[in-house]
Write a protein that holds these residues in place. Structure first.
Motif, PDB file in Angstrom:
ATOM      1  N   ASP A 165      -4.784   8.113   9.524  1.00  0.00           N
ATOM      2  CA  ASP A 165      -4.634   8.108   8.067  1.00  0.00           C
ATOM      3  C   ASP A 165      -3.863   8.021   6.862  1.00  0.00           C
ATOM      4  OD1 ASP A 165      -7.091   7.160   9.562  1.00  0.00           O
ATOM      5  OD2 ASP A 165      -8.999   7.638   8.778  1.00  0.00           O
ATOM      6  N   VAL A 166      -3.901   9.552   6.837  1.00  0.00           N
ATOM      7  CA  VAL A 166      -3.161  10.116   5.834  1.00  0.00           C
ATOM      8  C   VAL A 166      -1.456   9.304   5.789  1.00  0.00           C
ATOM      9  CG1 VAL A 166      -2.151  12.293   5.050  1.00  0.00           C
ATOM     10  CG2 VAL A 166      -4.944  12.179   5.471  1.00  0.00           C
ATOM     11  N   ALA A 167      -1.763   9.378   6.570  1.00  0.00           N
ATOM     12  CA  ALA A 167       0.019   9.256   7.462  1.00  0.00           C
ATOM     13  C   ALA A 167       0.643   7.318   6.939  1.00  0.00           C
ATOM     14  CB  ALA A 167       0.552   9.242   8.886  1.00  0.00           C
ATOM     15  N   TYR A 168      -0.801   6.792   7.688  1.00  0.00           N
ATOM     16  CA  TYR A 168      -1.139   5.301   7.055  1.00  0.00           C
ATOM     17  C   TYR A 168      -1.108   5.648   5.620  1.00  0.00           C
ATOM     18  CZ  TYR A 168      -2.531   0.452   5.403  1.00  0.00           C
ATOM     19  OH  TYR A 168      -2.728  -0.442   4.911  1.00  0.00           O
ATOM     20  N   ALA A 169      -1.512   6.180   4.510  1.00  0.00           N
ATOM     21  CA  ALA A 169      -1.536   6.258   3.452  1.00  0.00           C
ATOM     22  C   ALA A 169      -0.932   7.077   2.211  1.00  0.00           C
ATOM     23  CB  ALA A 169      -2.765   7.100   2.927  1.00  0.00           C
ATOM     24  N   ARG A 170       0.539   7.623   3.118  1.00  0.00           N
ATOM     25  CA  ARG A 170       1.712   7.644   2.353  1.00  0.00           C
ATOM     26  C   ARG A 170       2.860   7.087   2.635  1.00  0.00           C
ATOM     27  NH1 ARG A 170       1.689  14.550   4.531  1.00  0.00           N
ATOM     28  NH2 ARG A 170      -0.020  14.562   3.015  1.00  0.00           N
ATOM     29  N   ASN A 171       2.173   6.313   4.247  1.00  0.00           N
ATOM     30  CA  ASN A 171       3.716   5.436   4.677  1.00  0.00           C
ATOM     31  C   ASN A 171       3.313   3.938   4.011  1.00  0.00           C
ATOM     32  OD1 ASN A 171       5.637   7.569   5.809  1.00  0.00           O
ATOM     33  ND2 ASN A 171       3.896   8.003   6.687  1.00  0.00           N
ATOM     34  N   TRP A 172       1.749   3.685   3.664  1.00  0.00           N
ATOM     35  CA  TRP A 172       2.023   2.451   3.449  1.00  0.00           C
ATOM     36  C   TRP A 172       3.530   0.864   3.484  1.00  0.00           C
ATOM     37  CZ3 TRP A 172       2.443  -1.956   0.430  1.00  0.00           C
ATOM     38  CH2 TRP A 172       1.578  -2.987  -0.036  1.00  0.00           C
ATOM     39  N   SER A 173       2.819  -0.613   3.678  1.00  0.00           N
ATOM     40  CA  SER A 173       3.877  -0.820   3.952  1.00  0.00           C
ATOM     41  C   SER A 173       3.379  -2.283   4.474  1.00  0.00           C
ATOM     42  CB  SER A 173       5.124  -1.053   4.011  1.00  0.00           C
ATOM     43  OG  SER A 173       5.642  -1.472   5.373  1.00  0.00           O
ATOM     44  N   LEU A 174       3.622  -3.427   3.300  1.00  0.00           N
ATOM     45  CA  LEU A 174       3.328  -4.706   3.898  1.00  0.00           C
ATOM     46  C   LEU A 174       2.881  -4.835   5.343  1.00  0.00           C
ATOM     47  CD1 LEU A 174       2.053  -7.259   3.386  1.00  0.00           C
ATOM     48  CD2 LEU A 174       3.715  -8.332   2.640  1.00  0.00           C
ATOM     49  N   LYS A 175       4.978  -4.771   5.976  1.00  0.00           N
ATOM     50  CA  LYS A 175       5.626  -4.692   7.411  1.00  0.00           C
ATOM     51  C   LYS A 175       4.647  -4.321   7.739  1.00  0.00           C
ATOM     52  CE  LYS A 175       9.470  -3.528   9.811  1.00  0.00           C
ATOM     53  NZ  LYS A 175      11.035  -3.090  10.384  1.00  0.00           N
ATOM     54  N   LEU A 176       4.111  -2.909   7.599  1.00  0.00           N
ATOM     55  CA  LEU A 176       3.056  -2.082   8.496  1.00  0.00           C
ATOM     56  C   LEU A 176       1.881  -2.839   8.393  1.00  0.00           C
ATOM     57  CD1 LEU A 176       2.259   0.633   9.873  1.00  0.00           C
ATOM     58  CD2 LEU A 176       1.862   1.491   7.957  1.00  0.00           C
ATOM     59  N   ASP A 177       1.056  -3.255   7.506  1.00  0.00           N
ATOM     60  CA  ASP A 177       0.031  -3.844   7.506  1.00  0.00           C
ATOM     61  C   ASP A 177       0.065  -4.758   8.132  1.00  0.00           C
ATOM     62  OD1 ASP A 177      -1.425  -2.058   5.824  1.00  0.00           O
ATOM     63  OD2 ASP A 177      -2.106  -3.401   4.377  1.00  0.00           O
ATOM     64  N   VAL A 178       0.678  -5.923   8.610  1.00  0.00           N
ATOM     65  CA  VAL A 178       1.906  -6.808   9.714  1.00  0.00           C
ATOM     66  C   VAL A 178       1.349  -6.852  10.809  1.00  0.00           C
ATOM     67  CG1 VAL A 178       3.061  -8.924  10.065  1.00  0.00           C
ATOM     68  CG2 VAL A 178       1.863  -8.552   7.672  1.00  0.00           C
ATOM     69  N   ALA A 179       1.946  -5.612  11.261  1.00  0.00           N
ATOM     70  CA  ALA A 179       2.488  -4.968  12.728  1.00  0.00           C
ATOM     71  C   ALA A 179       1.036  -4.282  12.854  1.00  0.00           C
ATOM     72  CB  ALA A 179       3.069  -3.696  12.709  1.00  0.00           C
ATOM     73  N   LEU A 180       0.380  -3.982  12.414  1.00  0.00           N
ATOM     74  CA  LEU A 180      -1.082  -3.824  12.070  1.00  0.00           C
ATOM     75  C   LEU A 180      -1.784  -4.702  13.046  1.00  0.00           C
ATOM     76  CD1 LEU A 180      -1.433  -0.604  10.833  1.00  0.00           C
ATOM     77  CD2 LEU A 180      -1.186   0.073  13.243  1.00  0.00           C
ATOM     78  N   LEU A 181      -2.158  -5.889  12.398  1.00  0.00           N
ATOM     79  CA  LEU A 181      -2.374  -6.464  12.328  1.00  0.00           C
ATOM     80  C   LEU A 181      -2.655  -7.213  14.273  1.00  0.00           C
ATOM     81  CD1 LEU A 181      -2.571  -8.071   8.678  1.00  0.00           C
ATOM     82  CD2 LEU A 181      -4.928  -7.640  10.190  1.00  0.00           C
ATOM     83  N   PHE A 182      -1.630  -7.658  13.924  1.00  0.00           N
ATOM     84  CA  PHE A 182      -0.577  -8.175  15.234  1.00  0.00           C
ATOM     85  C   PHE A 182      -0.985  -7.467  16.784  1.00  0.00           C
ATOM     86  CE2 PHE A 182       1.712 -10.725  12.912  1.00  0.00           C
ATOM     87  CZ  PHE A 182       1.481 -11.801  12.849  1.00  0.00           C
ATOM     88  N   LYS A 183      -1.107  -6.009  16.451  1.00  0.00           N
ATOM     89  CA  LYS A 183      -1.414  -5.127  17.448  1.00  0.00           C
ATOM     90  C   LYS A 183      -2.832  -4.614  17.954  1.00  0.00           C
ATOM     91  CE  LYS A 183       2.738  -2.527  17.933  1.00  0.00           C
ATOM     92  NZ  LYS A 183       3.490  -0.948  16.409  1.00  0.00           N
ATOM     93  N   THR A 184      -3.551  -5.759  16.936  1.00  0.00           N
ATOM     94  CA  THR A 184      -5.024  -5.132  16.715  1.00  0.00           C
ATOM     95  C   THR A 184      -6.003  -5.718  18.172  1.00  0.00           C
ATOM     96  OG1 THR A 184      -5.404  -4.686  14.999  1.00  0.00           O
ATOM     97  CG2 THR A 184      -7.248  -4.860  15.635  1.00  0.00           C
ATOM     98  N   PRO A 185      -5.047  -6.830  18.203  1.00  0.00           N
ATOM     99  CA  PRO A 185      -5.992  -8.286  19.100  1.00  0.00           C
ATOM    100  C   PRO A 185      -5.396  -7.626  20.921  1.00  0.00           C
ATOM    101  CG  PRO A 185      -5.082  -9.416  17.777  1.00  0.00           C
ATOM    102  CD  PRO A 185      -4.460  -8.215  18.019  1.00  0.00           C
ATOM    103  N   VAL A 186      -4.143  -6.770  21.228  1.00  0.00           N
ATOM    104  CA  VAL A 186      -3.995  -5.847  22.112  1.00  0.00           C
ATOM    105  C   VAL A 186      -4.788  -5.037  22.609  1.00  0.00           C
ATOM    106  CG1 VAL A 186      -1.936  -4.602  22.759  1.00  0.00           C
ATOM    107  CG2 VAL A 186      -1.533  -7.092  21.415  1.00  0.00           C
ATOM    108  N   GLN A 187      -5.072  -4.212  21.938  1.00  0.00           N
ATOM    109  CA  GLN A 187      -5.778  -2.837  21.637  1.00  0.00           C
ATOM    110  C   GLN A 187      -6.477  -3.421  22.285  1.00  0.00           C
ATOM    111  OE1 GLN A 187      -5.367   0.740  22.684  1.00  0.00           O
ATOM    112  NE2 GLN A 187      -4.113   0.246  20.929  1.00  0.00           N
TER     113      GLN A 187
END
Length: 195
Positions: A165-187
């Motif tokens: 969670d801390v790593a996410y907060a420190r490295n937040w970006s729109l690109k990261l959010d989009v990547a995580l949204l696309f990976k969620t259904p796979v997970q």
């Protein structure tokens, strides 16, 4: 907009889930619990109720303490997840397995209390086990999905989940959010027990 469209599309599923919950066990359709969001501001996220009413939270409090350390050992199935099978309803078990119990939190997104992506909404008593740097997770809004949910889920200790969670907060970006949204259904469809 994504939250609104998702709620409209999921409306039949939400109605079916509400009917099954009421039919299966007495109590409310939604589980409400005080959580901490951005800036440690309290709010109440909505989840479908998956457990019987008046379930004691003492086992969860103890579990958080035990899994804070990197030396914590996983369950027999290799995951770090508290076994509450005695309190979870049959339909609730399916909701948890598919993570569909989280869908009502789209309402919290519409309210501005949560984001689609971010750290898991934190229970106030969980902060008792935090290291100082873990409070950085409150620099961003809580989310429906996030770095921990996509990369580790129940395969990490509580302390490791907080570090993600801390790593996410420190490295937040729109690109990261989009990547995580696309990976969620796979997970979500990945078989349990896989990393």
């Amino acid at each position: 907009m994504v939250a609104l469209v998702s709620l409209i599309v999921a409306a039949p599923l939400l109605a079916y889930a509400a009917w099954r919950i009421k039919r299966e066990s007495p109590g409310p359709i939604f589980f409400r619990q005080r959580r901490l969001g951005i800036g440690m501001k309290e709010f109440t996220p909505l989840k479908f109720r998956t457990m019987r009413v008046d379930t004691d939270d003492a086992p969860h409090r103890e579990y958080i303490k035990q899994t804070m350390s990197a030396t914590a050992t996983p369950n027999g199935n290799g995951i770090y997840k508290l076994d509450r099978s005695d309190a979870v309803t049959p339909f609730g078990r399916w909701l948890r397995k598919t993570s569909l119990d989280e869908v009502p939190q789209l309402i919290n997104v519409l309210r501005g209390e949560m984001s689609l992506v971010g750290p898991r909404p934190c229970i106030p008593y969980e902060t008792e086990a935090f290291e100082p740097h873990h409070f950085e997770r409150f620099l961003v809004p809580a989310g429906l999905t996030g770095l921990w949910q996509v990369t580790a889920r129940a395969h990490s200790t509580f302390g490791e989940a907080l570090d993600l969670d801390v790593a996410y907060a420190r490295n937040w970006s729109l690109k990261l959010d989009v990547a995580l949204l696309f990976k969620t259904p796979v997970q979500l469809v990945r078989p349990k027990g896989t990393a």
